[in-house]
Scaffold this active site. Sequence first.
Site, PDB file in Angstrom:
ATOM      1  N   LYS A 117       2.555   3.577  -1.776  1.00 13.73           N
ATOM      2  CA  LYS A 117       1.144   3.194  -1.658  1.00 13.73           C
ATOM      3  C   LYS A 117       0.218   4.238  -2.255  1.00 13.73           C
ATOM      4  O   LYS A 117      -0.827   3.906  -2.798  1.00 13.73           O
ATOM      5  CB  LYS A 117       0.777   2.961  -0.193  1.00 13.73           C
ATOM      6  CG  LYS A 117       1.298   1.649   0.369  1.00 13.73           C
ATOM      7  CD  LYS A 117       0.491   1.270   1.593  1.00 13.73           C
ATOM      8  CE  LYS A 117       0.911  -0.075   2.146  1.00 13.73           C
ATOM      9  NZ  LYS A 117       0.141  -0.448   3.339  1.00 13.73           N
ATOM     10  N   LYS A 200       9.148  -8.457  -4.273  1.00 14.83           N
ATOM     11  CA  LYS A 200       8.858  -9.059  -2.975  1.00 14.83           C
ATOM     12  C   LYS A 200       7.694 -10.055  -3.089  1.00 14.83           C
ATOM     13  O   LYS A 200       6.748  -9.802  -3.839  1.00 14.83           O
ATOM     14  CB  LYS A 200       8.475  -7.914  -2.020  1.00 14.83           C
ATOM     15  CG  LYS A 200       8.675  -8.236  -0.567  1.00 14.83           C
ATOM     16  CD  LYS A 200       8.472  -7.010   0.289  1.00 14.83           C
ATOM     17  CE  LYS A 200       7.910  -7.425   1.637  1.00 14.83           C
ATOM     18  NZ  LYS A 200       7.788  -6.348   2.586  1.00 14.83           N
ATOM     19  N   LYS A 203       1.090 -10.876  -0.908  1.00 17.51           N
ATOM     20  CA  LYS A 203      -0.259 -11.424  -0.902  1.00 17.51           C
ATOM     21  C   LYS A 203      -1.132 -10.770  -1.972  1.00 17.51           C
ATOM     22  O   LYS A 203      -2.181 -11.278  -2.310  1.00 17.51           O
ATOM     23  CB  LYS A 203      -0.896 -11.296   0.480  1.00 17.51           C
ATOM     24  CG  LYS A 203      -0.691  -9.971   1.163  1.00 17.51           C
ATOM     25  CD  LYS A 203      -0.920 -10.106   2.681  1.00 17.51           C
ATOM     26  CE  LYS A 203      -0.454  -8.847   3.403  1.00 17.51           C
ATOM     27  NZ  LYS A 203      -0.265  -9.056   4.843  1.00 17.51           N
TER      28      LYS A 203
END
Length: 338
Positions: A117, A200, A203
């Site tokens: 991240k 993956k 969203k």
Amino acid sequence: MATTFTPRVFSGIQPSGGLTLGNYLGAIKRFVDMQADEFETIYCMVDLHAITVWQDPADLRRNTRELCAGFIASGIDPEQSVLFNQSQVPEHTQLGWIFNTVARMGWLNRMTQFKDKAGKNRENSSVGLFAYPALMAADILIYHATHVPVGEDQKQHVELTRDIAAKFNHDYGVDFFPVTEPVIEGAATRVMSLRDGSKKMSKSDASDMSRINMTDDADAIAQKIRKARTDPDALPSEVEGLKDRPEARNLVNIFAAMDDRSVEAVLADVGGKQFSEFKPMLADLAVAKLSPISTEMARLMEHPDEIDKILDRGATRAREIASPILKKTYEIVGMVGS
Ligand code: TRP
């Protein structure tokens, strides 16, 4: 003598965007199933974790309510389970601070989610993003939770939670926090993108065709499955035949998870079929399972005040468990006051 702890499940999802099929099959569906077992179940919308990267306040508010609606529409019963948002139970952050003093810099430095991240821009990531796993440990241990259903990507964080519990117990000479078990299982624990079987389902993916959103209607679901990327071969009859066929594996995994069957059992039925035949079967199944959920979510979202009431009541119930555990922790640590 080792303390025995009440079998208790805790898990959390970040309200940082819309819900996808990945959240449903990888998490929520299993949370629903665990309600039926011998566990107490506690499910949390981890809004404090979400803000470790920027969230627009209006989006955060809407996403928190939508996640709550998604939980309920999928079958989480707010009477049976404790359902709430993290910020409303201050004991999480209070215990989180204690755990910031237990966790070591070196441990947090090894967390792959932080590395992913933060990317190349570590200096500019929030302190909260770095300390994120200590707060996650507090989420779990403030309830003395014994089992945590999570996806594969969260395994490292649950292991860190165990390390924090063990170090706390050791440093203070107590047997107070349980050593929590991660519960990782199910064919579709990792639901992949419909456009790229190595990524993956997310969203945040730029392409909406890569994911099935829990708010998609029947037409959108069917269309996304019809257009999903595949290879030209027929489906195999055995699991080994899915090797090096990530897109085929993903669609079969999704089918198996939605139909509550093993991948083996599904392949025994559909082995030899072309995707032109399998995709409509998958689309029918997905529409049958998901569209009642999206319809119910939409209905619930028309009554945000009712959602807020459910969350308030969940927070009150959560605090009833968390507050004596925090009090005892403070005593162990040597904090004065009552
Ligand atoms: N880190 C988890 C995720 O991103 C969310 C989370 C926060 C969580 N606290 C938790 C999951 C406690 C399980 C238990 O998916």
